[in-house]
Motif scaffolding. Structure first.
Motif, PDB file in Angstrom:
ATOM      1  N   CYS A  20     -23.470  16.403  38.918  1.00 26.33           N
ATOM      2  CA  CYS A  20     -23.974  15.039  39.129  1.00 26.33           C
ATOM      3  C   CYS A  20     -22.905  14.004  38.828  1.00 26.33           C
ATOM      4  O   CYS A  20     -22.798  12.980  39.518  1.00 26.33           O
ATOM      5  CB  CYS A  20     -25.203  14.795  38.262  1.00 26.33           C
ATOM      6  N   ALA A  62     -29.636   8.903  43.642  1.00 30.12           N
ATOM      7  CA  ALA A  62     -30.289  10.182  43.347  1.00 30.12           C
ATOM      8  C   ALA A  62     -29.485  10.984  42.335  1.00 30.12           C
ATOM      9  O   ALA A  62     -30.037  11.509  41.352  1.00 30.12           O
ATOM     10  CB  ALA A  62     -30.485  10.973  44.636  1.00 30.12           C
ATOM     11  N   PHE A  63     -28.177  11.094  42.560  1.00 29.96           N
ATOM     12  CA  PHE A  63     -27.331  11.833  41.620  1.00 29.96           C
ATOM     13  C   PHE A  63     -27.315  11.163  40.247  1.00 29.96           C
ATOM     14  O   PHE A  63     -27.308  11.842  39.216  1.00 29.96           O
ATOM     15  CB  PHE A  63     -25.905  11.953  42.164  1.00 29.96           C
ATOM     16  N   ILE A  78     -30.641  11.979  38.396  1.00 32.17           N
ATOM     17  CA  ILE A  78     -30.646  13.369  37.914  1.00 32.17           C
ATOM     18  C   ILE A  78     -29.668  13.525  36.755  1.00 32.17           C
ATOM     19  O   ILE A  78     -29.946  14.231  35.776  1.00 32.17           O
ATOM     20  CB  ILE A  78     -30.299  14.336  39.060  1.00 32.17           C
ATOM     21  N   HIS A  79     -28.519  12.870  36.863  1.00 36.97           N
ATOM     22  CA  HIS A  79     -27.502  12.908  35.810  1.00 36.97           C
ATOM     23  C   HIS A  79     -28.091  12.444  34.477  1.00 36.97           C
ATOM     24  O   HIS A  79     -27.964  13.122  33.447  1.00 36.97           O
ATOM     25  CB  HIS A  79     -26.336  12.000  36.227  1.00 36.97           C
ATOM     26  N   GLY A  82     -36.010  11.365  34.503  1.00 34.85           N
ATOM     27  CA  GLY A  82     -35.571  11.276  35.894  1.00 34.85           C
ATOM     28  C   GLY A  82     -36.462  10.379  36.736  1.00 34.85           C
ATOM     29  O   GLY A  82     -35.973   9.624  37.584  1.00 34.85           O
ATOM     30  N   TYR A  83     -37.771  10.448  36.486  1.00 32.42           N
ATOM     31  CA  TYR A  83     -38.686   9.598  37.258  1.00 32.42           C
ATOM     32  C   TYR A  83     -38.438   8.115  36.979  1.00 32.42           C
ATOM     33  O   TYR A  83     -38.401   7.296  37.902  1.00 32.42           O
ATOM     34  CB  TYR A  83     -40.143   9.932  36.959  1.00 32.42           C
ATOM     35  N   LEU A  96     -36.570  16.103  31.582  1.00 35.23           N
ATOM     36  CA  LEU A  96     -35.892  15.848  32.855  1.00 35.23           C
ATOM     37  C   LEU A  96     -36.792  15.078  33.808  1.00 35.23           C
ATOM     38  O   LEU A  96     -36.364  14.078  34.416  1.00 35.23           O
ATOM     39  CB  LEU A  96     -35.463  17.175  33.487  1.00 35.23           C
ATOM     40  N   GLY A 105     -31.319  12.174  33.615  1.00 32.96           N
ATOM     41  CA  GLY A 105     -32.367  13.089  33.185  1.00 32.96           C
ATOM     42  C   GLY A 105     -31.816  14.359  32.578  1.00 32.96           C
ATOM     43  O   GLY A 105     -32.338  14.868  31.574  1.00 32.96           O
ATOM     44  N   MET A 106     -30.732  14.886  33.159  1.00 32.67           N
ATOM     45  CA  MET A 106     -30.142  16.126  32.658  1.00 32.67           C
ATOM     46  C   MET A 106     -29.433  15.930  31.325  1.00 32.67           C
ATOM     47  O   MET A 106     -29.362  16.859  30.515  1.00 32.67           O
ATOM     48  CB  MET A 106     -29.162  16.700  33.690  1.00 32.67           C
ATOM     49  N   LEU A 146     -35.251   7.160  38.722  1.00 30.71           N
ATOM     50  CA  LEU A 146     -35.442   7.061  40.174  1.00 30.71           C
ATOM     51  C   LEU A 146     -36.244   5.815  40.544  1.00 30.71           C
ATOM     52  O   LEU A 146     -35.915   5.113  41.512  1.00 30.71           O
ATOM     53  CB  LEU A 146     -36.142   8.313  40.700  1.00 30.71           C
ATOM     54  N   ILE A 157     -24.919  21.359  35.631  1.00 35.00           N
ATOM     55  CA  ILE A 157     -25.643  20.407  36.487  1.00 35.00           C
ATOM     56  C   ILE A 157     -25.195  18.980  36.195  1.00 35.00           C
ATOM     57  O   ILE A 157     -25.017  18.164  37.110  1.00 35.00           O
ATOM     58  CB  ILE A 157     -27.164  20.562  36.285  1.00 35.00           C
TER      59      ILE A 157
END
Length: 295
Positions: free
Chosen positions: A98, A115-116, A119-120, A165-166, A161, A122-123, A169, A94
């Motif tokens: 990303c 967005a990517f 997520i990147h 991630g939040y 995550l 967070g991951m 974002l 993942i």
């Protein structure tokens, strides 16, 4: 690093290609915003370009390699932490997906890139946490591969995550406006600095220390340490390329590539060596029982 510099991303973003810079950038499409070397890459129509092509190709190779390792892991029926290692590899897949869109210079809309990038980030935190838990599972304090073990790994990783991630974002899309001042120079963002820069490093160091103790003190072996040390050295080399050497590579190639390409390469090699290390301390299959014959 002085306390006044803690949490600042301006210099990082000026000299390196990082997903967090997409979130902090005030104009996501303005080339050379950070004042460093501009990645030109391959020119496309409408004054657009495709940069970091090497990183994109290596990310695709990382995805393929990880899938092969997941399949190979599945054949190691007696391996401790088999399912948990597969979860780590899925997390890395993942991250690689990303990275294609966050670090790779695709002519994307700013919203998609944000967005990517979120997520990147967070991951990265979640996947390094999973890796550290793999070391803990090696001590067999909890039966590996059970629903409880897998749920614990997935649930705790999901918390990292979602939380990281939040924040990422909200920083990029400005949902609440709480992080708006991070977009002003010197782009100071304490939360992302801790969650993106420091926490994953702590997890990686903990993984190395726990596995070293397991191999040397518990298993009494030496050869696996060669693989584990190689993984650590390869990862460190990738970070040096990304944070220290990147600007010189970019200047020397007139913006064709930067350190992100080598960071992706050495991280891939490091992940492979982590798997080789794990494989070297686990069994492929259950021992065949020896039946005694009676006369």
């Amino acid at each position: 690093m002085g306390s006044t510099e803690f949490g600042k991303f301006e210099n990082f973003c000026r000299d390196s290609t990082l997903p967090v810079c997409n979130l902090l950038s005030r104009n996501k499409t303005q080339a050379g915003l950070w004042g460093g070397c501009e990645l030109t890459g391959i020119p496309l129509a409408d004054d657009k370009h495709l940069g970091n092509v090497g990183s994109i190709i290596l990310c695709a190779a990382a995805i393929v390699a990880s899938v092969l390792l997941i399949i190979k892991s599945d054949k190691k029926k007696a391996a401790v932490g088999r399912r948990e290692m597969q979860l780590f590899l899925i997390g890395y897949i993942i991250i690689s997906i990303c990275e294609i869109f966050s670090v790779g210079e695709f002519p994307l809309s700013s919203q998609v890139r944000l967005a990517f990038s979120a997520i990147h980030i967070g991951m990265i935190t979640a996947t390094t946490w999973i890796l550290m838990l793999n070391a803990v599972i090696g001590y067999q304090l909890l039966d590996d591969g059970t629903p409880a073990s897998v749920a614990l790994v997935l649930g705790s990783a999901a918390a990292f995550l979602i939380g990281t991630g939040y924040i990422a974002l909200d920083t990029g899309f400005q949902f609440t406006g709480y992080w708006n001042d991070s977009k002003d120079l010197p782009n100071r963002h304490i939360a992302l600095y801790v969650l993106y820069q420091l926490v994953p490093l702590i997890f990686l160091v903990a993984f190395f220390v726990l596995e070293s103790i397991l191999v040397i003190r518990v298993l009494g072996e030496k050869r696996p340490m060669l693989y584990l040390t190689s993984a650590a050295v390869l990862f460190a080399i990738g970070q040096v390329f990304n944070y220290t050497v990147s600007k010189y590579i970019c200047d020397g190639t007139s913006g064709k590539i930067d350190g992100a390409l080598f960071e992706t390469l050495f991280t891939l090699l490091s992940v492979i060596m982590v798997w080789v290390f794990w494989s070297s301390i686990t069994e492929d299959d259950w021992p065949t029982p020896v039946h005694s014959s009676y006369s």
